[in-house]
Design an enzyme around this catalytic site. Structure first.
Site, PDB file in Angstrom:
ATOM      1  CD  GLU A 122      13.400   1.157   9.603  1.00  0.00           C
ATOM      2  OE1 GLU A 122      14.026   2.316   9.943  1.00  0.00           O
ATOM      3  OE2 GLU A 122      13.834   0.300   8.741  1.00  0.00           O
ATOM      4  CE  LYS A 164      -2.157   2.356   2.159  1.00  0.00           C
ATOM      5  NZ  LYS A 164      -1.299   4.076   1.586  1.00  0.00           N
TER       6      LYS A 164
HETATM    7  P1  NAD Z   1       2.277   8.750   7.432  1.00  0.00           P
HETATM    8  O1  NAD Z   1       2.419   7.793   8.661  1.00  0.00           O
HETATM    9  O2  NAD Z   1       1.444   9.805   7.490  1.00  0.00           O
HETATM   10  O3  NAD Z   1       1.746   7.750   6.037  1.00  0.00           O
HETATM   11  C1  NAD Z   1       2.474   6.463   6.057  1.00  0.00           C
HETATM   12  C2  NAD Z   1       1.782   5.494   5.144  1.00  0.00           C
HETATM   13  O4  NAD Z   1       1.080   4.988   6.112  1.00  0.00           O
HETATM   14  C3  NAD Z   1       1.114   5.618   4.001  1.00  0.00           C
HETATM   15  O5  NAD Z   1       1.335   5.138   3.173  1.00  0.00           O
HETATM   16  C4  NAD Z   1      -0.475   5.979   4.649  1.00  0.00           C
HETATM   17  O6  NAD Z   1      -1.928   5.737   3.932  1.00  0.00           O
HETATM   18  C5  NAD Z   1      -0.259   4.683   5.824  1.00  0.00           C
HETATM   19  N1  NAD Z   1      -1.116   5.503   7.129  1.00  0.00           N
HETATM   20  C6  NAD Z   1      -1.414   6.408   7.761  1.00  0.00           C
HETATM   21  N2  NAD Z   1      -2.501   5.736   9.196  1.00  0.00           N
HETATM   22  C7  NAD Z   1      -2.341   4.700   9.070  1.00  0.00           C
HETATM   23  C8  NAD Z   1      -3.084   3.327   9.769  1.00  0.00           C
HETATM   24  N3  NAD Z   1      -3.705   3.984  10.565  1.00  0.00           N
HETATM   25  N4  NAD Z   1      -3.162   1.977   9.565  1.00  0.00           N
HETATM   26  C9  NAD Z   1      -2.628   1.884   8.154  1.00  0.00           C
HETATM   27  N5  NAD Z   1      -1.784   3.155   7.080  1.00  0.00           N
HETATM   28  C10 NAD Z   1      -1.790   4.163   7.850  1.00  0.00           C
HETATM   29  O7  NAD Z   1       3.583   9.360   6.373  1.00  0.00           O
HETATM   30  P2  NAD Z   1       3.755  10.613   5.782  1.00  0.00           P
HETATM   31  O8  NAD Z   1       3.563  11.657   5.824  1.00  0.00           O
HETATM   32  O9  NAD Z   1       3.321   9.390   4.309  1.00  0.00           O
HETATM   33  O10 NAD Z   1       5.230  10.206   5.421  1.00  0.00           O
HETATM   34  C11 NAD Z   1       6.614  11.046   6.550  1.00  0.00           C
HETATM   35  C12 NAD Z   1       6.400  10.123   7.903  1.00  0.00           C
HETATM   36  O11 NAD Z   1       8.047   9.083   6.853  1.00  0.00           O
HETATM   37  C13 NAD Z   1       7.779  10.905   8.536  1.00  0.00           C
HETATM   38  O12 NAD Z   1       7.683  10.853   9.877  1.00  0.00           O
HETATM   39  C14 NAD Z   1       8.695  10.453   7.816  1.00  0.00           C
HETATM   40  O13 NAD Z   1       9.846  10.476   9.238  1.00  0.00           O
HETATM   41  C15 NAD Z   1       9.137   8.930   7.895  1.00  0.00           C
HETATM   42  N6  NAD Z   1       9.576   8.579   7.223  1.00  0.00           N
HETATM   43  C16 NAD Z   1      10.505   7.346   8.402  1.00  0.00           C
HETATM   44  C17 NAD Z   1      11.737   6.657   7.244  1.00  0.00           C
HETATM   45  C18 NAD Z   1      12.197   5.735   7.878  1.00  0.00           C
HETATM   46  O14 NAD Z   1      12.714   4.625   7.221  1.00  0.00           O
HETATM   47  N7  NAD Z   1      12.896   5.378   9.403  1.00  0.00           N
HETATM   48  C19 NAD Z   1      11.886   6.489   5.681  1.00  0.00           C
HETATM   49  C20 NAD Z   1      10.795   8.118   5.698  1.00  0.00           C
HETATM   50  C21 NAD Z   1       9.458   8.245   6.037  1.00  0.00           C
END
Ligand code: NAD
Length: 494
Positions: free
Chosen positions: A252, A177
């Site tokens: 992550e 997803k």
């Molecule tokens: P997000 O958490 O809003 O979304 C990430 C993914 O999770 C999306 O596909 C979203 O649709 C899904 N998602 C959100 N809520 C969910 C739920 N309740 N159940 C299942 N899926 C759900 O994050 P974002 O805004 O897309 O990305 C930015 C964040 O990602 C930042 O905090 C960044 O630090 C983190 N990030 C971490 C890494 C790492 O490797 N540590 C790498 C890249 C980004």
């Protein structure tokens, strides 16, 4: 003009969401919608997990040996290499990152599939020199079953590769997803998965929102593992739901990484390291070096050099190779960054560069924010503690090594840290004392398929990349075979 409509991939078939609904995805440079994405829900989660489960239990994949899986992964790597340019263009259009970076990323991507493809048939069990007489005991590594990969918007195909390559090498099936903001590259990549020859249902790709299809996938009882990259709040929600189903997870999550400049560093190199830490990818990386700790004795000189360099950063159209700072990918992220700039001002930090949106007329109408540097930041301020995920740097002065370590570790996160010094003693000691999953010395933002990546503290659980990451997708079985000629007393533990 009607927008191109993309389809999802379930059980080897391309189709619309069960509801028939779609949503628009936009081009961050122009702010204009450019494609329609299926809005999947619980019915699609059910169909995708069922397809993955069937492929795992009864499909041809179940009979595929590790060497054959490796060959499929290497073929996928070749196809990715052939299509790197087209995929990079898609990423730029959908997430607004620079063509220079996205092309480098898509050209590098095949390495994950080659590496884990090569590793697939080198995962060996062991023969245990057991203390028991009359038994032969050995171990096997077996796949977990159906895995779900949930991916954010900032590096869609790269972060997907970190999950997909080891999961498939280990023999699992998977439901992918992508982020609702950047779904297209995963769907285009799905065509290559088919072309590589993976049997139907081994890789399924569904699109939509986290709280809808994302949550439904995580809750599904037939899912064995969730590999999640995203924000800390969503990660916590995924973890809670996975715990109810007793599922495996890797998480992550976010970061607030310290990038520490000592007075014995080569300042020109450290300036480039600081810039790469916060303004590359418009600061939208989990490993952003968003807290720049600078030793007091060089603080003013260093900030002057940093501001002078940052001022030269060329902002603009991400599809041009000369552009260095692109737009912010998503509308909520754009608002969040501007809110944090206001918070920084209200907390009393000084803006020495940027601090506002860039002129829309000049920059394609999209979501541009000027590279922003705050000085006079205290580590307890919100701009020093909370992840902003944008081109906003907090500069924090420190006196000596002790203070640098204390301030650097004074965060709920622990994803990465940078150290700039010419002292080998200092480099080794800092690498030991910093509580972070990755420490870079005299470099920043280096990642590879060969090297483990993941977070300490609230930055995550588990590791991706490197040989050990494949064990995040395997479970160990212990097999006992009797070699005794007589059956021992059945009422006593053997
Ligand atoms: P997000 O958490 O809003 O979304 C990430 C993914 O999770 C999306 O596909 C979203 O649709 C899904 N998602 C959100 N809520 C969910 C739920 N309740 N159940 C299942 N899926 C759900 O994050 P974002 O805004 O897309 O990305 C930015 C964040 O990602 C930042 O905090 C960044 O630090 C983190 N990030 C971490 C890494 C790492 O490797 N540590 C790498 C890249 C980004």
């Amino acid at each position: 003009m009607s927008l191109p409509k993309y389809e999802i991939l379930i059980g080897g078939k391309w189709r619309a969401a069960a509801s028939g609904e779609t949503f628009e995805t936009d081009n961050p440079y122009t702010g204009e919608p450019w494609a329609l994405i299926p809005r999947c829900g619980a019915a699609d989660a059910e169909a995708a997990v069922e397809a993955a489960s069937e492929a795992f239990e009864t499909g041809p994949w179940a009979g595929t040996n590790a060497s054959q899986r490796g060959a499929l992964l290497r073929r996928l790597g070749d196809l990715l290499a052939e299509n790197a340019e087209a995929l990079a263009q898609t990423e730029v259009r959908d997430n607004g990152k620079l063509i220079a970076e996205m092309l480098a990323q898509t050209r590098y991507l095949p390495q994950w599939y080659y590496y884990y493809g090569g590793l697939a048939d080198k995962i060996e069990g062991g023969v245990i020199p057991t203390d028991k007489a009359g038994v032969f005991n050995y171990t096997r590594w077996e796949p977990l079953g159906v895995c779900v990969a949930i991916v954010p918007w900032n590096s869609p195909l790269l972060i997907l590769a970190w999950k997909l390559a080891p999961a498939l090498a280990a023999g699992n099936t998977i439901v992918v997803k992508p982020s609702e903001f950047t779904s297209v590259s995963a769907l285009e990549f799905g065509r290559l998965i088919e072309k590589a020859g993976f049997p139907p249902g081994v890789v399924n790709i569904v699109t939509g929102f986290g709280g809808e299809i994302g949550a439904a996938l995580v809750e599904h009882p037939k899912v064995a593992k969730i590999a999640f990259t995203g924000g800390e709040m969503s990660g916590a929600r995924v973890y809670e739901s996975a715990a109810r189903g007793l599922k495996h997870v890797t998480l992550e999550l976010g970061g607030k990484s310290p990038n520490i400049v000592f007075d014995d560093a080569i300042l020109e190199d450290a300036v480039k390291g600081a810039i790469s830490g916060i303004f590359a990818a418009t600061g939208q990386t989990c490993i952003a070096g968003s807290r720049l700790l600078v030793q007091k004795s060089i603080h003013n000189e260093f900030v002057d050099k940093l501001v002078a360099f940052a001022r030269t950063a060329k902002m603009g159209d991400p599809s041009l190779f000369e552009t260095q700072v692109g737009p912010v990918t998503t509308p909520p992220q754009y608002r969040k960054i501007l809110d944090y700039i206001a918070i920084g001002k209200s907390e009393g930090a000084d803006i020495v560069l940027g601090g506002k949106p860039a002129d829309k007329e000049k920059f394609g109408g999209g979501r541009f924010i000027e590279p922003t540097i705050f000085t006079g930041v205290g580590n307890r301020m919100r701009i020093a503690q909370e992840e902003i995920f944008g081109p906003v740097l907090s500069v924090i002065p420190f006196a000596d090594e002790e203070e640098a370590v204390r301030v650097a570790n004074d965060t709920i996160y622990g994803l990465a840290a940078g150290v700039w010094t010419q002292s080998i003693r200092r480099a080794v000691l800092m690498a030991e004392r910093l509580k972070a999953g990755t420490v870079w010395v005299n470099t920043y933002r280096a990642v590879s398929f060969t090297s483990p990546f993941g977070g300490y503290k609230r930055s995550g659980i588990g590791r991706e990349n490197g040989a050990d990451a494949i064990y995040e997708y395997l479970q160990q079985k212990s097999v006992w075979i009797s070699t005794a000629t007589e059956v021992p007393n059945p009422f006593v533990l053997r």
